[in-house]
Design a protein around this motif. Structure first.
Motif, PDB file in Angstrom:
ATOM      1  N   VAL A 244       0.790  -1.269  -0.057  1.00  0.00           N
ATOM      2  CA  VAL A 244       0.100   0.026  -0.227  1.00  0.00           C
ATOM      3  C   VAL A 244       0.968   1.048  -0.083  1.00  0.00           C
ATOM      4  CG1 VAL A 244      -1.695   1.315   1.035  1.00  0.00           C
ATOM      5  CG2 VAL A 244      -1.853  -1.360   1.234  1.00  0.00           C
ATOM      6  N   MET A 245       0.918   1.890  -1.105  1.00  0.00           N
ATOM      7  CA  MET A 245       1.902   3.038  -1.282  1.00  0.00           C
ATOM      8  C   MET A 245       1.243   4.370  -1.168  1.00  0.00           C
ATOM      9  SD  MET A 245       2.782   2.347  -5.177  1.00  0.00           S
ATOM     10  CE  MET A 245       2.845   0.643  -5.213  1.00  0.00           C
ATOM     11  N   GLU A 246       1.880   5.570  -0.687  1.00  0.00           N
ATOM     12  CA  GLU A 246       1.442   6.893  -0.616  1.00  0.00           C
ATOM     13  C   GLU A 246       1.127   7.352  -1.757  1.00  0.00           C
ATOM     14  OE1 GLU A 246      -0.254   7.922   2.184  1.00  0.00           O
ATOM     15  OE2 GLU A 246       0.405   6.183   3.286  1.00  0.00           O
ATOM     16  N   LEU A 247       0.402   7.085  -2.572  1.00  0.00           N
ATOM     17  CA  LEU A 247       0.515   7.530  -4.105  1.00  0.00           C
ATOM     18  C   LEU A 247      -0.879   7.483  -4.772  1.00  0.00           C
ATOM     19  CD1 LEU A 247       2.670   8.375  -6.265  1.00  0.00           C
ATOM     20  CD2 LEU A 247       2.916   5.976  -7.229  1.00  0.00           C
ATOM     21  N   GLU A 282      12.575 -12.898  -5.052  1.00  0.00           N
ATOM     22  CA  GLU A 282      12.131 -12.292  -6.045  1.00  0.00           C
ATOM     23  C   GLU A 282      10.937 -11.592  -5.939  1.00  0.00           C
ATOM     24  OE1 GLU A 282       9.169 -14.884  -9.197  1.00  0.00           O
ATOM     25  OE2 GLU A 282      11.202 -15.430  -9.536  1.00  0.00           O
ATOM     26  N   ALA A 283      10.058 -11.792  -4.796  1.00  0.00           N
ATOM     27  CA  ALA A 283       8.944 -10.920  -4.274  1.00  0.00           C
ATOM     28  C   ALA A 283       9.654  -9.489  -4.090  1.00  0.00           C
ATOM     29  CB  ALA A 283       8.094 -11.339  -3.197  1.00  0.00           C
ATOM     30  N   MET A 284      10.812  -9.460  -3.334  1.00  0.00           N
ATOM     31  CA  MET A 284      11.465  -8.368  -2.723  1.00  0.00           C
ATOM     32  C   MET A 284      11.804  -7.434  -4.142  1.00  0.00           C
ATOM     33  SD  MET A 284      14.998  -7.607  -0.992  1.00  0.00           S
ATOM     34  CE  MET A 284      16.011  -8.077  -2.627  1.00  0.00           C
ATOM     35  N   TYR A 285      11.990  -8.075  -5.162  1.00  0.00           N
ATOM     36  CA  TYR A 285      12.340  -7.346  -6.603  1.00  0.00           C
ATOM     37  C   TYR A 285      11.350  -6.383  -6.585  1.00  0.00           C
ATOM     38  CZ  TYR A 285      14.310  -6.500 -11.095  1.00  0.00           C
ATOM     39  OH  TYR A 285      14.791  -5.776 -12.258  1.00  0.00           O
ATOM     40  N   ALA A 286      10.232  -6.689  -6.730  1.00  0.00           N
ATOM     41  CA  ALA A 286       9.023  -6.071  -7.021  1.00  0.00           C
ATOM     42  C   ALA A 286       8.926  -4.669  -6.364  1.00  0.00           C
ATOM     43  CB  ALA A 286       7.607  -6.745  -7.086  1.00  0.00           C
ATOM     44  N   LEU A 287       9.293  -4.779  -5.129  1.00  0.00           N
ATOM     45  CA  LEU A 287       9.178  -3.667  -4.279  1.00  0.00           C
ATOM     46  C   LEU A 287      10.024  -2.579  -4.651  1.00  0.00           C
ATOM     47  CD1 LEU A 287       8.751  -5.136  -0.550  1.00  0.00           C
ATOM     48  CD2 LEU A 287       6.998  -4.317  -1.995  1.00  0.00           C
ATOM     49  N   LEU A 288      11.344  -2.890  -5.100  1.00  0.00           N
ATOM     50  CA  LEU A 288      12.321  -1.970  -5.697  1.00  0.00           C
ATOM     51  C   LEU A 288      11.908  -1.237  -6.396  1.00  0.00           C
ATOM     52  CD1 LEU A 288      15.462  -4.331  -5.681  1.00  0.00           C
ATOM     53  CD2 LEU A 288      14.729  -2.710  -3.754  1.00  0.00           C
ATOM     54  N   TRP A 289      10.787  -1.395  -7.111  1.00  0.00           N
ATOM     55  CA  TRP A 289      10.224  -0.752  -8.371  1.00  0.00           C
ATOM     56  C   TRP A 289       9.151   0.607  -7.880  1.00  0.00           C
ATOM     57  CZ3 TRP A 289      11.757  -0.531 -13.437  1.00  0.00           C
ATOM     58  CH2 TRP A 289      12.498  -1.721 -13.738  1.00  0.00           C
ATOM     59  N   ILE A 290       9.091   0.555  -6.498  1.00  0.00           N
ATOM     60  CA  ILE A 290       8.180   1.712  -6.146  1.00  0.00           C
ATOM     61  C   ILE A 290       8.917   2.970  -6.074  1.00  0.00           C
ATOM     62  CG2 ILE A 290       7.211   2.457  -3.905  1.00  0.00           C
ATOM     63  CD1 ILE A 290       6.357  -0.407  -3.206  1.00  0.00           C
ATOM     64  N   PRO A 291       8.501   4.069  -6.721  1.00  0.00           N
ATOM     65  CA  PRO A 291       9.263   5.270  -7.038  1.00  0.00           C
ATOM     66  C   PRO A 291      10.049   5.811  -5.695  1.00  0.00           C
ATOM     67  CG  PRO A 291       7.201   5.215  -8.101  1.00  0.00           C
ATOM     68  CD  PRO A 291       7.116   4.254  -7.306  1.00  0.00           C
ATOM     69  N   GLU A 292      11.374   6.146  -5.831  1.00  0.00           N
ATOM     70  CA  GLU A 292      11.732   6.862  -4.832  1.00  0.00           C
ATOM     71  C   GLU A 292      11.102   7.813  -4.379  1.00  0.00           C
ATOM     72  OE1 GLU A 292      16.059   9.304  -4.231  1.00  0.00           O
ATOM     73  OE2 GLU A 292      15.459   8.333  -6.227  1.00  0.00           O
ATOM     74  N   GLY A 293      11.098   7.877  -2.711  1.00  0.00           N
ATOM     75  CA  GLY A 293      10.480   8.983  -2.087  1.00  0.00           C
ATOM     76  C   GLY A 293       9.030   8.685  -1.720  1.00  0.00           C
ATOM     77  N   VAL A 294       8.536   7.630  -2.367  1.00  0.00           N
ATOM     78  CA  VAL A 294       7.085   6.946  -1.935  1.00  0.00           C
ATOM     79  C   VAL A 294       7.091   5.993  -0.765  1.00  0.00           C
ATOM     80  CG1 VAL A 294       5.169   5.957  -2.974  1.00  0.00           C
ATOM     81  CG2 VAL A 294       6.358   7.449  -4.473  1.00  0.00           C
ATOM     82  N   GLU A 295       6.294   6.542   0.184  1.00  0.00           N
ATOM     83  CA  GLU A 295       6.443   5.621   1.435  1.00  0.00           C
ATOM     84  C   GLU A 295       5.433   4.563   1.183  1.00  0.00           C
ATOM     85  OE1 GLU A 295       8.318   5.764   4.122  1.00  0.00           O
ATOM     86  OE2 GLU A 295       9.443   7.602   3.187  1.00  0.00           O
TER      87      GLU A 295
END
Length: 327
Positions: A244-247, A282-295
């Protein structure tokens, strides 16, 4: 061989490569008049080929199943054997790649007479081909019908069952059939949702032809590959979680593009995005695509959550420590 015979064979070849041809386009391709095309069609009919005339402004000619399998002159048993072999090859992704297999299957199925098609369906259902991997069972009948419609740019009605078991009827314009891993996927334009959709072929219960043709929408091979890859990533994974991202949802869709499929708004300022993988790395790799600065927060499950926390802790300590000097 006379010019008339050569032209008739060229016409027959064109009729076999596409289900419907406008008369004017056939005349242009053969370099003759439409009147000559009509005479050549009559010659093919005299030889036993069933060529259907379609009246109207969008009319033309269509090669229908007849009493023989042109132009190979196969026996009934040979035609049935080839059709079954191609169906098995398509479901197993053999014979020079999926495109070659589906092209051959579409050509043969187009001209099979009804009695032979019934024999193929009955025998194919009883053929137990060796399974390669753990892929789901794909109906060769469904695969063959979709291959025909994809080639001919014909709209279809599909009876589709999603992963929750809910059944629906979808009106689609089939664009591409492609394998990923041990699954087949149909990329199509969903007429009811006015957007691209990718369906697993093993979940398509039935196919209904509409005989309504459509113009292909522009889509590059790279875009096709990406959408199939996205669809394949939605298959059940060993690790499944949400972020759940602040976006806001519209901003997330713009940033993630096709990879936002499956995401949903979580209030006005947040977006819930499902992701997964075969293991925690592999699942962690998806989280790395969340844009920089987005909590964001995540439902990453245990015990993988603990393993990820330990790995990130070691990574943080390694980054905080001064670089080791070379001796």
């Amino acid at each position: 061989m006379s010019d008339t015979t050569t032209r008739a064979l060229a016409l027959l070849n064109l009729l076999q490569t596409h289900r419907h041809w406008p008369g004017a386009e056939l005349a242009t391709r053969l370099g003759v008049t439409e009147r000559t095309v009509r005479r050549d069609v009559d010659r093919l009919r005299e030889l036993g080929y069933r060529v259907e005339s379609i009246p109207g402004a969008a009319g033309g000619y269509r090669l229908e199943a007849g009493s023989a399998v042109p132009p190979l002159l196969l026996t009934d048993d040979e035609a049935v054997t080839m059709a079954i072999g191609l169906r098995v090859a398509a479901t197993q992704q053999l014979v020079g790649g999926p495109e070659v297999t589906l092209t051959a299957l579409a050509k043969l199925e187009q001209v099979l007479p009804s009695p032979l098609r019934r024999r193929v369906n009955a025998l194919a259902a009883s053929v137990q081909s060796p399974r390669m991997g753990d892929g789901p069972v794909v109906s060769p009948v469904v695969l063959g019908e979709i291959a025909l419609a994809t080639r001919d740019q014909e709209r279809l009605r599909l009876r589709y069952v999603d992963r929750e078991g809910s059944e629906s009827t979808r009106r689609v314009e089939p664009h591409a059939l492609a394998p990923s891993g041990r699954k087949w996927f149909l990329l199509c334009w969903d007429l009811d949702r006015d957007d691209w959709r990718t369906f697993r072929v093993d979940r398509i219960e039935a196919v209904e032809h509409t005989r309504v043709l459509f113009d292909r929408r522009p889509l590059t091979p790279e875009e096709i590959d990406e959408r199939v890859l996205i669809a394949a990533s939605w298959s059940p994974q060993k690790i499944e979680a949400d972020a759940v991202m602040e976006l806001p949802f519209p901003a997330m869709q713009e940033i993630f593009g096709p990879w936002s499929d499956g995401a949903t708004p979580d209030g006005e300022t947040r977006t819930r995005w499902p992701f997964g993988g075969s293991d925690w790395r592999e699942a962690m790799y998806a989280l790395l695509w969340i844009p920089e600065g987005v909590e964001y927060t995540t439902t990453f499950p245990e015990p993988e959550r603990t393993a990820l926390r330990e790995a990130l802790g070691r990574l943080q300590r390694a980054l905080d420590a001064p670089p080791s000097s070379r001796p």
